[in-house]
Design a protein around this motif. Structure first.
Motif, PDB file in Angstrom:
ATOM      1  N   HIS A   6      -3.804  -1.333 -20.601  1.00  0.00           N
ATOM      2  CA  HIS A   6      -4.612  -0.107 -20.656  1.00  0.00           C
ATOM      3  C   HIS A   6      -5.000   0.386 -19.253  1.00  0.00           C
ATOM      4  CE1 HIS A   6      -8.300   2.002 -22.382  1.00  0.00           C
ATOM      5  NE2 HIS A   6      -8.814   1.661 -21.219  1.00  0.00           N
ATOM      6  N   TYR A   7      -5.114  -0.556 -18.303  1.00  0.00           N
ATOM      7  CA  TYR A   7      -5.592  -0.232 -16.978  1.00  0.00           C
ATOM      8  C   TYR A   7      -4.472   0.097 -16.001  1.00  0.00           C
ATOM      9  CZ  TYR A   7     -10.019  -2.509 -18.393  1.00  0.00           C
ATOM     10  OH  TYR A   7     -11.183  -2.863 -19.004  1.00  0.00           O
ATOM     11  N   ALA A   8      -3.228  -0.026 -16.452  1.00  0.00           N
ATOM     12  CA  ALA A   8      -2.085  -0.014 -15.530  1.00  0.00           C
ATOM     13  C   ALA A   8      -2.091   1.171 -14.559  1.00  0.00           C
ATOM     14  CB  ALA A   8      -0.772  -0.061 -16.313  1.00  0.00           C
ATOM     15  N   GLU A   9      -2.334   2.363 -15.064  1.00  0.00           N
ATOM     16  CA  GLU A   9      -2.272   3.544 -14.192  1.00  0.00           C
ATOM     17  C   GLU A   9      -3.377   3.508 -13.136  1.00  0.00           C
ATOM     18  OE1 GLU A   9      -3.868   7.043 -15.631  1.00  0.00           O
ATOM     19  OE2 GLU A   9      -3.205   8.199 -13.879  1.00  0.00           O
ATOM     20  N   CYS A  10      -4.555   3.106 -13.543  1.00  0.00           N
ATOM     21  CA  CYS A  10      -5.694   3.088 -12.620  1.00  0.00           C
ATOM     22  C   CYS A  10      -5.494   2.018 -11.540  1.00  0.00           C
ATOM     23  CB  CYS A  10      -6.988   2.852 -13.392  1.00  0.00           C
ATOM     24  SG  CYS A  10      -8.472   3.073 -12.403  1.00  0.00           S
ATOM     25  N   ILE A  11      -4.983   0.867 -11.934  1.00  0.00           N
ATOM     26  CA  ILE A  11      -4.674  -0.191 -10.949  1.00  0.00           C
ATOM     27  C   ILE A  11      -3.691   0.344  -9.911  1.00  0.00           C
ATOM     28  CG2 ILE A  11      -3.520  -2.425 -10.623  1.00  0.00           C
ATOM     29  CD1 ILE A  11      -4.646  -3.319 -13.339  1.00  0.00           C
ATOM     30  N   GLU A  12      -2.634   0.994 -10.410  1.00  0.00           N
ATOM     31  CA  GLU A  12      -1.603   1.556  -9.530  1.00  0.00           C
ATOM     32  C   GLU A  12      -2.212   2.505  -8.484  1.00  0.00           C
ATOM     33  OE1 GLU A  12       1.299   0.265 -10.072  1.00  0.00           O
ATOM     34  OE2 GLU A  12       2.222   1.322  -8.371  1.00  0.00           O
ATOM     35  N   GLU A  13      -3.068   3.415  -8.935  1.00  0.00           N
ATOM     36  CA  GLU A  13      -3.678   4.378  -8.000  1.00  0.00           C
ATOM     37  C   GLU A  13      -4.622   3.676  -7.022  1.00  0.00           C
ATOM     38  OE1 GLU A  13      -2.658   7.336  -7.560  1.00  0.00           O
ATOM     39  OE2 GLU A  13      -1.476   7.563  -9.383  1.00  0.00           O
ATOM     40  N   CYS A  14      -5.369   2.692  -7.508  1.00  0.00           N
ATOM     41  CA  CYS A  14      -6.278   1.944  -6.619  1.00  0.00           C
ATOM     42  C   CYS A  14      -5.492   1.243  -5.512  1.00  0.00           C
ATOM     43  CB  CYS A  14      -7.073   0.902  -7.405  1.00  0.00           C
ATOM     44  SG  CYS A  14      -8.458   1.595  -8.330  1.00  0.00           S
ATOM     45  N   LEU A  15      -4.356   0.657  -5.862  1.00  0.00           N
ATOM     46  CA  LEU A  15      -3.592  -0.088  -4.862  1.00  0.00           C
ATOM     47  C   LEU A  15      -2.942   0.855  -3.854  1.00  0.00           C
ATOM     48  CD1 LEU A  15      -2.086  -2.897  -7.114  1.00  0.00           C
ATOM     49  CD2 LEU A  15      -4.066  -3.025  -5.574  1.00  0.00           C
ATOM     50  N   LYS A  16      -2.478   2.018  -4.328  1.00  0.00           N
ATOM     51  CA  LYS A  16      -1.926   3.012  -3.390  1.00  0.00           C
ATOM     52  C   LYS A  16      -3.024   3.525  -2.463  1.00  0.00           C
ATOM     53  CE  LYS A  16       1.848   4.895  -6.183  1.00  0.00           C
ATOM     54  NZ  LYS A  16       2.129   5.989  -7.138  1.00  0.00           N
ATOM     55  N   CYS A  17      -4.185   3.784  -3.023  1.00  0.00           N
ATOM     56  CA  CYS A  17      -5.290   4.335  -2.251  1.00  0.00           C
ATOM     57  C   CYS A  17      -5.775   3.310  -1.208  1.00  0.00           C
ATOM     58  CB  CYS A  17      -6.429   4.731  -3.191  1.00  0.00           C
ATOM     59  SG  CYS A  17      -7.762   5.610  -2.360  1.00  0.00           S
ATOM     60  N   ALA A  18      -5.871   2.057  -1.603  1.00  0.00           N
ATOM     61  CA  ALA A  18      -6.297   1.010  -0.658  1.00  0.00           C
ATOM     62  C   ALA A  18      -5.356   0.960   0.544  1.00  0.00           C
ATOM     63  CB  ALA A  18      -6.336  -0.351  -1.352  1.00  0.00           C
ATOM     64  N   GLN A  19      -4.063   1.063   0.277  1.00  0.00           N
ATOM     65  CA  GLN A  19      -3.097   1.043   1.381  1.00  0.00           C
ATOM     66  C   GLN A  19      -3.229   2.272   2.278  1.00  0.00           C
ATOM     67  OE1 GLN A  19       1.072  -0.345   0.440  1.00  0.00           O
ATOM     68  NE2 GLN A  19       0.202  -0.300  -1.611  1.00  0.00           N
ATOM     69  N   ALA A  20      -3.365   3.448   1.655  1.00  0.00           N
ATOM     70  CA  ALA A  20      -3.507   4.679   2.448  1.00  0.00           C
ATOM     71  C   ALA A  20      -4.770   4.611   3.303  1.00  0.00           C
ATOM     72  CB  ALA A  20      -3.542   5.896   1.524  1.00  0.00           C
ATOM     73  N   CYS A  21      -5.858   4.102   2.735  1.00  0.00           N
ATOM     74  CA  CYS A  21      -7.123   3.979   3.477  1.00  0.00           C
ATOM     75  C   CYS A  21      -6.983   2.989   4.632  1.00  0.00           C
ATOM     76  CB  CYS A  21      -8.240   3.515   2.549  1.00  0.00           C
ATOM     77  SG  CYS A  21      -8.809   4.776   1.403  1.00  0.00           S
ATOM     78  N   ASN A  22      -6.341   1.878   4.380  1.00  0.00           N
ATOM     79  CA  ASN A  22      -6.191   0.884   5.453  1.00  0.00           C
ATOM     80  C   ASN A  22      -5.274   1.379   6.561  1.00  0.00           C
ATOM     81  OD1 ASN A  22      -7.957  -1.180   4.733  1.00  0.00           O
ATOM     82  ND2 ASN A  22      -6.474  -2.162   3.357  1.00  0.00           N
ATOM     83  N   GLN A  23      -4.238   2.119   6.205  1.00  0.00           N
ATOM     84  CA  GLN A  23      -3.351   2.678   7.229  1.00  0.00           C
ATOM     85  C   GLN A  23      -4.071   3.758   8.024  1.00  0.00           C
ATOM     86  OE1 GLN A  23       0.136   3.738   4.952  1.00  0.00           O
ATOM     87  NE2 GLN A  23       0.804   1.610   4.760  1.00  0.00           N
ATOM     88  N   CYS A  24      -4.904   4.542   7.341  1.00  0.00           N
ATOM     89  CA  CYS A  24      -5.696   5.580   8.015  1.00  0.00           C
ATOM     90  C   CYS A  24      -6.719   4.915   8.952  1.00  0.00           C
ATOM     91  CB  CYS A  24      -6.383   6.452   6.968  1.00  0.00           C
ATOM     92  SG  CYS A  24      -7.221   7.907   7.633  1.00  0.00           S
ATOM     93  N   TYR A  25      -7.338   3.865   8.489  1.00  0.00           N
ATOM     94  CA  TYR A  25      -8.301   3.093   9.300  1.00  0.00           C
ATOM     95  C   TYR A  25      -7.645   2.605  10.598  1.00  0.00           C
ATOM     96  CZ  TYR A  25     -10.883  -1.250  10.478  1.00  0.00           C
ATOM     97  OH  TYR A  25     -11.549  -2.257  11.121  1.00  0.00           O
ATOM     98  N   ASP A  26      -6.497   1.973  10.455  1.00  0.00           N
ATOM     99  CA  ASP A  26      -5.749   1.456  11.613  1.00  0.00           C
ATOM    100  C   ASP A  26      -5.367   2.584  12.559  1.00  0.00           C
ATOM    101  OD1 ASP A  26      -4.011  -0.365  13.146  1.00  0.00           O
ATOM    102  OD2 ASP A  26      -2.346   0.599  12.089  1.00  0.00           O
ATOM    103  N   ALA A  27      -4.876   3.684  12.011  1.00  0.00           N
ATOM    104  CA  ALA A  27      -4.455   4.820  12.838  1.00  0.00           C
ATOM    105  C   ALA A  27      -5.647   5.493  13.519  1.00  0.00           C
ATOM    106  CB  ALA A  27      -3.676   5.829  11.986  1.00  0.00           C
TER     107      ALA A  27
END
Lengths: 113, 113, 113, 113
Positions: A6-27
């Motif tokens: 049931h959570y699959a879509e939300c997990i997917e978006e959370c994991l993409k967002c975490a990566q984008a945020c961490n890459q933005c943080y580093d940059a």
């Protein structure tokens, strides 16, 4: 009581967002105008941490998954609004991921009630 | 010194593996034969936590990303070997994700040297 | 094979260090001279995350506790060396906590062999 | 808006509780009657993760610290109630740490309003 499928879509978006945020943080930490990026650095870390934590809560089927996603939606919204102020490509990508994730979290919370 | 693009495949496998481990953890705790699953529960949590931590380290471009992936590869290998002993579908799925992730981590470490 | 009692001192130092790093991170992001603090911000987060992760590994009696503490000692050393370059009180406090934690981690690793 | 000094007591209780929960988790997985401990194992991990996450949010002065502490108080309460059902010394110690932490979190939330 949800289940992890049931959570699959939300997990997917959370994991993409975490990566984008961490890459933005580093940059952001490497940008010349780092003084302008201080709020972005802060919201990036905060949002990445909440996204990973929400993904963990959903994938373990935690009783607190919806409560955590409610906070995660707020953090994503705030991070997205900060990121969209800046012209850097990493900020634009991050803002997009944040708004998508905020929406996925709100949908998850609505289904969990 | 790597960059986060370079890590994309390994991050992907870590995040899939973390989810498979957490779902296996949740399912193991619900199994009737929970006494047989105690090692699986332990390695599932250990491996999921390391996979998320490795993904975080790679996506922030941490100086310790390769060191963490080296440990992650070991934890994945150990969790995969434990999971493959059991007939439950969630264990089989988890073992597969673990072995794939162990390999991705080893490739990442080899490239980082 | 250690047990969690054996780890008590190292856990204590990791948790103190994580707090000092996170407080330094927060304070650095509020400093006027944030451009000078960019490396400090980065090492603060990295070190705080590793310290919490090491404390979690020790308190769950993880098979990877010593391996994680070995990396944690390096991150603490690096963060301490960065923090001691700066005159801010939060940096001085953080450097001290980092060096104490690095030592505690090295002692833990030496006992675990 | 709080500051990190203001949070000192709550951080302290969260970190003690996280350790007690993780030690109880480890010990439960080693108990002969592991089938009886399955809910305890689950609440131990859930509570430990939330306690570390709350401590991290407070020590970074996150905008979501109070929201996270509100969930943490619930998780501590639930874990304490589960742990107090069992006669094992590690469960009794954990229940005590959980109830103290739940109270500290509720006080923190009340002050943050």
């Amino acid at each position: 009581m949800g289940n992890t499928q049931h959570y699959a879509e939300c997990i997917e978006e959370c994991l993409k967002c975490a990566q984008a945020c961490n890459q933005c943080y580093d940059a952001c930490l490497n940008e010349e105008d780092v003084a302008m990026m201080r709020d972005c650095i802060r919201t990036d870390r905060e949002c990445a941490d909440l996204c990973f934590f929400a993904a963990q809560a959903m994938s373990t089927n935690s009783a607190y998954a919806a409560d955590i996603c409610r906070i995660c939606a707020e953090a994503c919204e705030a991070c997205g609004r900060e990121c969209e102020k800046h012209a850097h490509a990493h900020c634009k990508r991050c803002a997009e991921a944040c708004f998508r994730c905020a929406e996925a979290c709100r949908r998850m919370v609505a289904q969990a009630v």
